[in-house]
Design a protein around this motif. Structure first.
Motif, PDB file in Angstrom:
ATOM      1  N   THR A 257      52.206  45.186  96.821  1.00  0.00           N
ATOM      2  CA  THR A 257      52.086  45.467  95.355  1.00  0.00           C
ATOM      3  C   THR A 257      50.474  45.536  94.818  1.00  0.00           C
ATOM      4  N   ALA A 258      49.587  45.328  95.917  1.00  0.00           N
ATOM      5  CA  ALA A 258      48.322  45.672  95.555  1.00  0.00           C
ATOM      6  C   ALA A 258      47.335  45.840  96.665  1.00  0.00           C
ATOM      7  N   VAL A 259      46.184  46.635  96.643  1.00  0.00           N
ATOM      8  CA  VAL A 259      45.533  46.969  97.664  1.00  0.00           C
ATOM      9  C   VAL A 259      44.139  46.601  97.048  1.00  0.00           C
ATOM     10  N   VAL A 260      43.448  45.996  97.994  1.00  0.00           N
ATOM     11  CA  VAL A 260      41.948  45.742  97.583  1.00  0.00           C
ATOM     12  C   VAL A 260      41.261  46.463  98.778  1.00  0.00           C
ATOM     13  N   ALA A 261      40.619  47.660  98.187  1.00  0.00           N
ATOM     14  CA  ALA A 261      39.999  48.584  99.269  1.00  0.00           C
ATOM     15  C   ALA A 261      38.233  48.200  99.078  1.00  0.00           C
ATOM     16  N   GLN A 262      37.531  48.427 100.208  1.00  0.00           N
ATOM     17  CA  GLN A 262      36.300  47.933 100.396  1.00  0.00           C
ATOM     18  C   GLN A 262      35.248  49.165  99.884  1.00  0.00           C
ATOM     19  N   GLU A 275      51.062  58.047  95.432  1.00  0.00           N
ATOM     20  CA  GLU A 275      51.647  59.136  94.906  1.00  0.00           C
ATOM     21  C   GLU A 275      52.615  59.736  95.639  1.00  0.00           C
ATOM     22  N   GLU A 276      52.152  60.022  97.107  1.00  0.00           N
ATOM     23  CA  GLU A 276      52.902  60.962  97.807  1.00  0.00           C
ATOM     24  C   GLU A 276      53.990  60.170  98.085  1.00  0.00           C
ATOM     25  N   ALA A 277      54.064  58.809  98.120  1.00  0.00           N
ATOM     26  CA  ALA A 277      55.230  57.931  98.497  1.00  0.00           C
ATOM     27  C   ALA A 277      56.153  57.806  97.299  1.00  0.00           C
ATOM     28  N   GLY A 278      55.834  58.406  96.265  1.00  0.00           N
ATOM     29  CA  GLY A 278      56.533  58.318  94.777  1.00  0.00           C
ATOM     30  C   GLY A 278      56.319  56.950  94.311  1.00  0.00           C
ATOM     31  N   LEU A 279      55.299  56.346  94.522  1.00  0.00           N
ATOM     32  CA  LEU A 279      54.913  55.181  93.787  1.00  0.00           C
ATOM     33  C   LEU A 279      54.059  55.407  92.605  1.00  0.00           C
ATOM     34  N   HIS A 280      54.230  54.560  91.419  1.00  0.00           N
ATOM     35  CA  HIS A 280      53.418  54.811  90.262  1.00  0.00           C
ATOM     36  C   HIS A 280      52.152  53.622  90.372  1.00  0.00           C
ATOM     37  N   PRO A 282      49.365  52.023  88.006  1.00  0.00           N
ATOM     38  CA  PRO A 282      49.355  50.694  88.685  1.00  0.00           C
ATOM     39  C   PRO A 282      50.712  49.973  88.618  1.00  0.00           C
ATOM     40  N   GLY A 283      51.913  50.611  88.108  1.00  0.00           N
ATOM     41  CA  GLY A 283      53.072  49.842  87.733  1.00  0.00           C
ATOM     42  C   GLY A 283      53.891  49.556  89.022  1.00  0.00           C
ATOM     43  N   ASP A 284      53.794  50.146  90.323  1.00  0.00           N
ATOM     44  CA  ASP A 284      54.145  49.899  91.598  1.00  0.00           C
ATOM     45  C   ASP A 284      53.163  49.419  92.441  1.00  0.00           C
ATOM     46  N   VAL A 285      52.023  49.865  92.351  1.00  0.00           N
ATOM     47  CA  VAL A 285      51.001  49.188  93.194  1.00  0.00           C
ATOM     48  C   VAL A 285      49.755  49.320  92.304  1.00  0.00           C
ATOM     49  N   SER A 286      48.802  47.999  92.462  1.00  0.00           N
ATOM     50  CA  SER A 286      47.426  48.268  91.938  1.00  0.00           C
ATOM     51  C   SER A 286      46.547  48.345  93.073  1.00  0.00           C
ATOM     52  N   VAL A 287      45.525  49.051  92.811  1.00  0.00           N
ATOM     53  CA  VAL A 287      44.424  49.542  93.564  1.00  0.00           C
ATOM     54  C   VAL A 287      42.953  49.027  93.007  1.00  0.00           C
ATOM     55  N   THR A 288      42.060  48.660  93.835  1.00  0.00           N
ATOM     56  CA  THR A 288      40.789  48.399  93.358  1.00  0.00           C
ATOM     57  C   THR A 288      39.836  48.774  94.344  1.00  0.00           C
ATOM     58  N   GLY A 289      38.638  49.288  93.861  1.00  0.00           N
ATOM     59  CA  GLY A 289      37.796  49.866  94.886  1.00  0.00           C
ATOM     60  C   GLY A 289      36.345  49.112  94.785  1.00  0.00           C
ATOM     61  N   PHE A 290      35.219  49.560  95.480  1.00  0.00           N
ATOM     62  CA  PHE A 290      34.070  48.859  95.520  1.00  0.00           C
ATOM     63  C   PHE A 290      32.908  49.905  95.406  1.00  0.00           C
ATOM     64  N   THR A 344      43.689  51.286  86.957  1.00  0.00           N
ATOM     65  CA  THR A 344      44.648  51.258  88.239  1.00  0.00           C
ATOM     66  C   THR A 344      45.028  49.808  88.764  1.00  0.00           C
ATOM     67  N   THR A 345      44.750  48.956  87.833  1.00  0.00           N
ATOM     68  CA  THR A 345      45.504  47.672  88.043  1.00  0.00           C
ATOM     69  C   THR A 345      46.190  46.911  86.842  1.00  0.00           C
ATOM     70  N   SER A 346      47.469  46.495  87.111  1.00  0.00           N
ATOM     71  CA  SER A 346      48.156  45.786  86.000  1.00  0.00           C
ATOM     72  C   SER A 346      49.049  44.569  86.751  1.00  0.00           C
ATOM     73  N   PRO A 347      49.551  43.756  85.831  1.00  0.00           N
ATOM     74  CA  PRO A 347      50.384  42.588  86.219  1.00  0.00           C
ATOM     75  C   PRO A 347      51.532  43.083  87.047  1.00  0.00           C
ATOM     76  N   VAL A 348      51.697  42.161  88.180  1.00  0.00           N
ATOM     77  CA  VAL A 348      52.667  42.539  89.121  1.00  0.00           C
ATOM     78  C   VAL A 348      54.315  42.917  88.404  1.00  0.00           C
ATOM     79  N   ALA A 349      54.767  43.858  88.851  1.00  0.00           N
ATOM     80  CA  ALA A 349      56.447  44.239  88.145  1.00  0.00           C
ATOM     81  C   ALA A 349      57.246  42.984  88.479  1.00  0.00           C
ATOM     82  N   VAL A 350      57.714  42.733  87.310  1.00  0.00           N
ATOM     83  CA  VAL A 350      58.843  41.686  87.470  1.00  0.00           C
ATOM     84  C   VAL A 350      60.130  42.437  87.884  1.00  0.00           C
ATOM     85  N   THR A 351      60.616  41.749  89.170  1.00  0.00           N
ATOM     86  CA  THR A 351      61.941  42.474  89.621  1.00  0.00           C
ATOM     87  C   THR A 351      63.222  41.419  89.171  1.00  0.00           C
ATOM     88  N   SER A 352      64.363  41.966  88.669  1.00  0.00           N
ATOM     89  CA  SER A 352      65.562  41.113  88.301  1.00  0.00           C
ATOM     90  C   SER A 352      66.321  40.908  89.266  1.00  0.00           C
TER      91      SER A 352
END
Length: 352
Positions: A257-262, A275-280, A282-290, A344-352
């Motif tokens: 649900t999150a990727v921390v890139a260097q 995006e290619e995988a159909g993920l949103h 930051p809704g589905d996955v948060s991404v950080t850079g440096f 590109t970051t947001s709280p983890v999605a809550v799944t029911s």
């Protein structure tokens, strides 16, 4: 037989002036009349004299006027990485007043006859990062009387460092992700060893990471996520980040649900793969850079990232080189990164 190269004495004789007068026309160090200048230049043009031989000036100064710059990985990556370009520009700007230019060298040449850190006629060396291989060469380089400066690495005692808070900064990004509730987190690193293949890092791989920048940023991530998986990219580029992202998001099973890139380039590649995988994001996955670089075509995204002072690092390295060549003491310098929250970051999605 090739014709003898004309000399400044030949030009002076043809122009009817002294060799010293002809010389200052080319050096510009002393004013001369316009008539004399034109006469000397006309004689030079007629003889095919192209100017003073830079090798002769180097011999007189006892210097080559060359600062060798060594960066791990492919030389092409230097020109493809905006941070490296900015750092190199600033470094070149800082050594220009002492009449020096830059020579880009490979960490370990594989081409016969290609200059290396050990063979190039350099006055000083700047190492961008410091791997185990470079550390092995440092004693020999310093034994030649060549000053060395390291950017984001440790060259050992007596070697000035231009340091960045890599561990502390990466920890901040990891803490941000953790505070947003993410636990299924993956780090995407730059190569842990120059020339290494892309893939998941084992415990042994992490323990033997030989690139200081990668090790320091990974340590910051590990401070927050000690057991999270780590994927090493083949280099720091958008394409390498996309390849890493495809490995992370492959299949229909659970994904991080999150990727921390260097680096920002890796982060952008991961984002594209999501995006290619159909993920949103930051809704589905948060991404950080440096890095805090500008990436064309990234809109509407603005990366959550660490903004580093690339120009200031390069400038400090060049000024340190100039001080060492002047025989002055040169101190190390430390720089800090600024954390910038994007979209590109947001709280983890809550799944029911």
């Amino acid at each position: 037989m090739n014709a003898r190269r004309p000399t400044i004495s030949d030009v002076a004789r043809a122009a009817g002036v002294s060799p010293s007068t002809a010389s200052v026309v080319f050096s510009g160090k002393t004013p001369v009349s316009e008539a004399t200048r034109e006469k000397v230049l006309a004689a030079a043009a007629e003889l095919g004299y192209l100017g003073p031989d830079p090798r002769a000036a180097s011999l007189r100064r006892g210097r080559s006027g060359i600062v060798g710059v060594v960066s791990g990985g492919r030389l092409g990556s230097v020109f493809g990485d905006p941070v490296m370009r900015i750092t190199m520009d600033a470094l070149a700007d800082a050594v220009a007043p002492i009449g020096a230019g830059l020579l880009l060298l490979r960490e370990g040449s594989v081409v016969a006859g290609e200059p290396t850190l050990m063979t190039a006629p350099i006055d000083a060396a700047v190492l961008i990062g410091c791997s185990a291989l470079l550390r092995d060469h440092l004693a020999s380089v310093r034994a030649r009387g060549i000053p060395v400066v390291v950017i984001e690495g440790d060259g050992g005692e007596g070697v000035p460092r231009i340091a960045l808070d890599n561990r502390e900064a990466q920890r901040v990004a990891a803490e941000h992700v953790r505070d947003l509730g993410h636990t299924d987190v993956v780090a995407v690193t730059m190569p842990f060893r120059w020339g290494s293949e892309a893939g998941w890092l084992s415990t042994d791989d992490e323990r033997t990471t030989s690139v200081d920048v990668v090790a320091d940023r990974l340590a910051g991530f590990r401070d927050v996520f000690p057991d999270a998986p780590v994927y090493a990219a083949v280099d720091s580029s958008i394409d390498a980040g996309a390849a890493a992202g495809r490995a992370l998001f492959a299949g229909s099973g659970p994904h991080p649900t999150a990727v921390v890139a260097q680096s920002d380039l890796l982060a952008v590649g991961v984002l594209r793969a999501a995006e290619e995988a159909g993920l949103h994001v930051p809704g589905d996955v948060s991404v950080t850079g440096f890095d805090g670089i500008v990436v064309d075509g990234l809109a509407p995204y603005e990366l959550t990232t660490l903004v580093q002072p690339a120009w200031e690092k390069g400038r400090a390295a060049g000024e340190t080189v100039a001080a060492l060549l002047a025989g002055d003491a040169a101190a190390s310098h430390s720089f800090t990164s600024t954390f910038r929250i994007g979209n590109t970051t947001s709280p983890v999605a809550v799944t029911s």
